[in-house]
Design an enzyme around this catalytic site. Structure first.
Site, PDB file in Angstrom:
ATOM      1  N   ASP A 162       0.801  -1.223   0.000  1.00  0.00           N
ATOM      2  CA  ASP A 162       0.000   0.000   0.000  1.00  0.00           C
ATOM      3  C   ASP A 162       0.834   1.273   0.000  1.00  0.00           C
ATOM      4  OD1 ASP A 162      -2.426  -1.248  -0.202  1.00  0.00           O
ATOM      5  OD2 ASP A 162      -2.751  -1.377   1.950  1.00  0.00           O
ATOM      6  N   TYR A 174      -9.555  -0.515   2.296  1.00  0.00           N
ATOM      7  CA  TYR A 174      -9.136  -0.566   3.697  1.00  0.00           C
ATOM      8  C   TYR A 174      -8.904   0.797   4.306  1.00  0.00           C
ATOM      9  CZ  TYR A 174      -8.522  -5.503   4.633  1.00  0.00           C
ATOM     10  OH  TYR A 174      -8.760  -6.811   4.881  1.00  0.00           O
TER      11      TYR A 174
END
Ligand SMILES: *[C@@H]1O[C@H](CO)[C@@H](O)[C@H](O)[C@H]1NC(C)=O
Ligand SMILES: *[C@@H]1O[C@H](CO)[C@@H](O)[C@H](O)[C@H]1NC(C)=O
Ligand SMILES: [Cu+2]
Length: 345
Positions: A197, A283
């Site tokens: 990420d 997320y």
């Protein structure tokens, strides 16, 4: 590409031109230079992550000329096809196993975050009888025996420097570095998914915080700034918060009940928290740096938001949990990486 499989799109997926969306699975291959990205399709509704429709399409995007991009693989409900034309031919011959998802309202139905019941009485709140016991000046914080400097790096995210306890430096740097998620599934887009990420920027993705939910009402809210992918600096209002919180559990205690000595002693665990929240697609990562009064400093991370799912078919149950009729919550592992530069002795 969709018009190349008109009957399939219309009858198997109820496609009307706007009610589906595609999300790329990353990485687009396993060696440097690979540019074949699996796109998975979802119903275009709120919380679409939980609404896969079963179609996945692999696209070669290696050309810099968009009109040269081409579909190299098609997958639907457990079956592979060379391209959309083949999917359409097989569908017209009745050789495609169709598993139809229910049409979902625009608010997402089961994936909606709208409250299902009316708001009830307010829950407990914390308060500071004599105001905050911490002090913030620019990016410097002092609290009881603690002092530190904080920052938010556009890529790596939240970090603290020069952490001192009773004037003595114990940590030079403590910072988030990366969060990876490795997936498994019986469908191609999810089985290749290995996310790092960092590539999306934890600081860049730190969002505005909601008072009383993301951080306590009494917290101090600060703006974040970054200069990345744009000519001008960008400000994210109230994207950092600092607060003191009574954890309502003793940091230490003892109750002595001997005939020769009776006493009780304890230390309330009232901690200072430096928090931010980065939203990486589905997320939301909640990043905490926590300072206890006994000289302990720690980090916490909470992963929330939506899970990443894939279409439920065949032996999908071997790869996670069935979270809805045709939705698999795919098995995966999160790794969170920090840098800790301790100043020992
Ligand atoms: C397609 O369906 C969606 C959801 O029902 C609807 O909101 C949208 O207006 C439709 N689009 C067209 C072009 O009919
Ligand atoms: C892009 O590719 C198409 C199809 O091959 C071609 O017709 C077009 O000239 C190309 N455009 C450029 C800018 O090279
Ligand atoms: Cu997860």
């Amino acid at each position: 590409e969709y018009p190349k499989a008109p009957n399939f799109m219309r009858w198997a997926l109820d496609y009307n031109g706007t009610n589906l969306l595609g999300l790329p699975a990353l990485p687009p291959g396993f060696k440097s230079g690979d540019r074949k990205v699996w796109m998975r399709l979802f119903q275009n509704v709120a919380g679409f992550y939980l609404h896969p429709v079963g179609l996945e399409v692999q696209v070669d995007v290696s050309s810099l000329n968009v009109s040269e991009w081409e579909v190299v693989n098609v997958f639907y409900n457990g079956q592979y096809f060379r391209d959309m034309e083949e999917l359409e031919r097989e569908f017209n011959k009745g050789r495609v196993r169709v598993s139809k998802v229910k049409k979902t309202p625009h608010n997402g139905g089961y994936s909606s975050l709208k409250p299902r019941v009316p708001h009830k009485l307010l829950g407990p709140l914390q308060y500071e009888p004599r105001g905050p016991r911490y002090c913030i000046r620019d990016n410097q914080v002092t609290f009881m025996s603690w002092s530190f400097a904080f920052g938010m790096e556009a890529n790596r995210g939240p970090r603290i420097f020069d952490v001192r306890f009773q004037g003595e430096r114990i940590v030079y740097e403590l910072s988030v570095q990366d969060a990876s998620a490795i997936y498994g599934s019986n469908s191609p887009a999810t089985m290749v998914t290995r996310l790092m990420d960092l590539g999306l920027g934890f600081g860049k993705s730190a969002v505005t915080l909601t008072r009383g939910v993301d951080c306590p009402y009494v917290a101090t809210y600060l703006d974040g700034h970054y200069l990345l992918d744009s000519a001008k600096p960008i400000t994210r209002k109230n994207s950092l918060c600092i607060f003191e919180q009574n954890a309502e559990i003793p940091a230490r205690r003892h109750y002595e009940d001997h005939v020769i000595s009776e006493f009780y002693g304890a230390l309330a665990d009232s901690v200072l928290v430096f928090r931010s929240i980065s939203v990486m697609g589905n997320y939301d990562y909640v990043w905490d740096f926590v300072f206890h009064q006994n000289g302990a400093v720690g980090v916490r991370v909470y992963a929330t938001g939506y899970i990443q799912t894939s279409f439920f078919f065949g032996n999908a149950a071997d790869f996670g949990n069935r979270v809805e009729d045709l939705t698999l919550g795919a098995i995966h592992t999160h790794s969170i990486h920090y840098k800790v530069d301790l100043d020992i002795g």
